[in-house]
Design an enzyme around this catalytic site. Sequence first.
Site, PDB file in Angstrom:
ATOM      1  N   ARG A 165       0.844  -1.190   0.000  1.00  0.00           N
ATOM      2  CA  ARG A 165       0.000   0.000   0.000  1.00  0.00           C
ATOM      3  C   ARG A 165       0.884   1.247   0.000  1.00  0.00           C
ATOM      4  O   ARG A 165       2.038   1.213   0.450  1.00  0.00           O
ATOM      5  CB  ARG A 165      -0.906   0.021   1.234  1.00  0.00           C
ATOM      6  CG  ARG A 165      -1.818  -1.200   1.352  1.00  0.00           C
ATOM      7  CD  ARG A 165      -2.583  -1.174   2.667  1.00  0.00           C
ATOM      8  NE  ARG A 165      -3.507  -2.298   2.794  1.00  0.00           N
ATOM      9  CZ  ARG A 165      -3.225  -3.453   3.377  1.00  0.00           C
ATOM     10  NH1 ARG A 165      -2.008  -3.627   3.901  1.00  0.00           N
ATOM     11  NH2 ARG A 165      -4.120  -4.409   3.450  1.00  0.00           N
ATOM     12  N   LYS A 189      -1.854  -2.738   7.955  1.00  0.00           N
ATOM     13  CA  LYS A 189      -3.022  -2.350   8.742  1.00  0.00           C
ATOM     14  C   LYS A 189      -3.040  -3.103  10.066  1.00  0.00           C
ATOM     15  O   LYS A 189      -2.681  -4.277  10.133  1.00  0.00           O
ATOM     16  CB  LYS A 189      -4.305  -2.652   7.965  1.00  0.00           C
ATOM     17  CG  LYS A 189      -4.534  -1.720   6.782  1.00  0.00           C
ATOM     18  CD  LYS A 189      -5.883  -1.991   6.136  1.00  0.00           C
ATOM     19  CE  LYS A 189      -6.164  -1.002   5.022  1.00  0.00           C
ATOM     20  NZ  LYS A 189      -7.485  -1.242   4.391  1.00  0.00           N
ATOM     21  N   HIS A 260      -2.772   2.324  -5.705  1.00  0.00           N
ATOM     22  CA  HIS A 260      -3.609   1.149  -5.446  1.00  0.00           C
ATOM     23  C   HIS A 260      -3.876   0.384  -6.736  1.00  0.00           C
ATOM     24  O   HIS A 260      -4.092  -0.831  -6.714  1.00  0.00           O
ATOM     25  CB  HIS A 260      -4.920   1.565  -4.788  1.00  0.00           C
ATOM     26  CG  HIS A 260      -5.482   0.511  -3.893  1.00  0.00           C
ATOM     27  ND1 HIS A 260      -4.908   0.174  -2.686  1.00  0.00           N
ATOM     28  CD2 HIS A 260      -6.556  -0.307  -4.033  1.00  0.00           C
ATOM     29  CE1 HIS A 260      -5.606  -0.791  -2.120  1.00  0.00           C
ATOM     30  NE2 HIS A 260      -6.603  -1.110  -2.911  1.00  0.00           N
ATOM     31  N   ARG A 263      -1.185  -2.013  -7.120  1.00  0.00           N
ATOM     32  CA  ARG A 263      -1.425  -3.134  -6.191  1.00  0.00           C
ATOM     33  C   ARG A 263      -2.404  -4.120  -6.820  1.00  0.00           C
ATOM     34  O   ARG A 263      -2.200  -5.343  -6.769  1.00  0.00           O
ATOM     35  CB  ARG A 263      -1.979  -2.569  -4.886  1.00  0.00           C
ATOM     36  CG  ARG A 263      -2.325  -3.586  -3.802  1.00  0.00           C
ATOM     37  CD  ARG A 263      -2.679  -2.809  -2.534  1.00  0.00           C
ATOM     38  NE  ARG A 263      -3.370  -3.617  -1.540  1.00  0.00           N
ATOM     39  CZ  ARG A 263      -2.775  -4.355  -0.619  1.00  0.00           C
ATOM     40  NH1 ARG A 263      -1.460  -4.442  -0.600  1.00  0.00           N
ATOM     41  NH2 ARG A 263      -3.484  -5.036   0.280  1.00  0.00           N
ATOM     42  N   HIS A 286      -3.787  -9.162   3.286  1.00  0.00           N
ATOM     43  CA  HIS A 286      -5.229  -9.187   3.518  1.00  0.00           C
ATOM     44  C   HIS A 286      -5.543 -10.067   4.728  1.00  0.00           C
ATOM     45  O   HIS A 286      -5.032 -11.179   4.833  1.00  0.00           O
ATOM     46  CB  HIS A 286      -5.966  -9.751   2.295  1.00  0.00           C
ATOM     47  CG  HIS A 286      -6.051  -8.791   1.158  1.00  0.00           C
ATOM     48  ND1 HIS A 286      -6.272  -9.189  -0.147  1.00  0.00           N
ATOM     49  CD2 HIS A 286      -5.962  -7.442   1.112  1.00  0.00           C
ATOM     50  CE1 HIS A 286      -6.309  -8.131  -0.931  1.00  0.00           C
ATOM     51  NE2 HIS A 286      -6.117  -7.061  -0.191  1.00  0.00           N
ATOM     52  N   TYR A 295      -9.721 -10.539  -7.082  1.00  0.00           N
ATOM     53  CA  TYR A 295      -8.789 -10.592  -8.208  1.00  0.00           C
ATOM     54  C   TYR A 295      -9.001 -11.824  -9.072  1.00  0.00           C
ATOM     55  O   TYR A 295      -8.650 -11.828 -10.245  1.00  0.00           O
ATOM     56  CB  TYR A 295      -7.350 -10.519  -7.690  1.00  0.00           C
ATOM     57  CG  TYR A 295      -7.106  -9.270  -6.886  1.00  0.00           C
ATOM     58  CD1 TYR A 295      -7.086  -8.028  -7.508  1.00  0.00           C
ATOM     59  CD2 TYR A 295      -6.966  -9.321  -5.511  1.00  0.00           C
ATOM     60  CE1 TYR A 295      -6.906  -6.865  -6.771  1.00  0.00           C
ATOM     61  CE2 TYR A 295      -6.783  -8.168  -4.766  1.00  0.00           C
ATOM     62  CZ  TYR A 295      -6.762  -6.950  -5.410  1.00  0.00           C
ATOM     63  OH  TYR A 295      -6.597  -5.802  -4.675  1.00  0.00           O
TER      64      TYR A 295
END
Length: 314
Positions: A165, A189, A260, A263, A286, A295
Amino acid sequence: MTDAAQDPDELGAAFDRLLEDYVRHLTLRRNLSEHTIRAYRGDIATLLRHLERLGHSSLDDVDVRAVRSWLAKQQTLGQARTTLQRRAAAARVFLSWAHETQRASHDPGASLRSPKAARRLPPTLEQSDADAMLTRAIAAVEDGGGAVAERDVAILELLYATGIRVSELCGLNLSDVDQERRVIRVLGKGNKERTVPLGAPALRALTGWLDGGRGELADAGSGAAVFVGERGRRIDPRVVRRVVHRALGLVEGAPDLGPHGLRHAMATHLLEGGADLRSVQELLGHASLATTQIYTHVSNERLRRAFEQAHPRA
């Protein structure tokens, strides 16, 4: 100030204290980012203002219908389904906290359901466009583009090679780069740390920047930042976004994407190349495999288009 003169965007004293208590909880107990806390605060303030307009001054007499009417109002104002979904989730978490901390006699959000969001395929980049973008960026360095050009190549190579990110890229420190093992350590995150491998081109570009251009731009205020701006400070995400938009703008026919988008492209190209979904999940950081599965829809959609274009009986 009398109620008649009160700003319609201001909360009454009771709800204002409740909101501040919740923000304090998010800050001290949940360890969330400033951006996430700001989003939660805005969503809950909107809910509480709506409840006040309905005549509520505490959560004790609020039921799920009142909360649903708030979401319905947001929908009439044209809010996207994804926004409604996020706000419904924010309301559930807030109301559950209020009940658990005895700030409400019951939890009106327990039976609240989120609106189903339409799943749209994220825009992505063709491999040929990614190659063209990077080739042009490398040519700018070879043509004497200097330290900034070296930095931009390293940024583009790293974003596309690793799928990290933009916040993770900006937060990289020199100690996070292991050139011998060809990996970087990323803080994602929820302060979750992961290790991401580097391909040879990305490592070459990053080494070129660290050994060359960074020394020209860095100063005493750079600290341990891997990437710095032209004034020597840790690079800002807005600068990185400009770098990506500008690089893709030079490629004819390429979509206008930000970091992004690279990404997305990295994940899609990995899956199209045969990588398994679980590995891609780990690389992207994730928490849920369901997030990564979008995806696979991108890849399947491409297969469907190819089939319809090429098969005689499609």
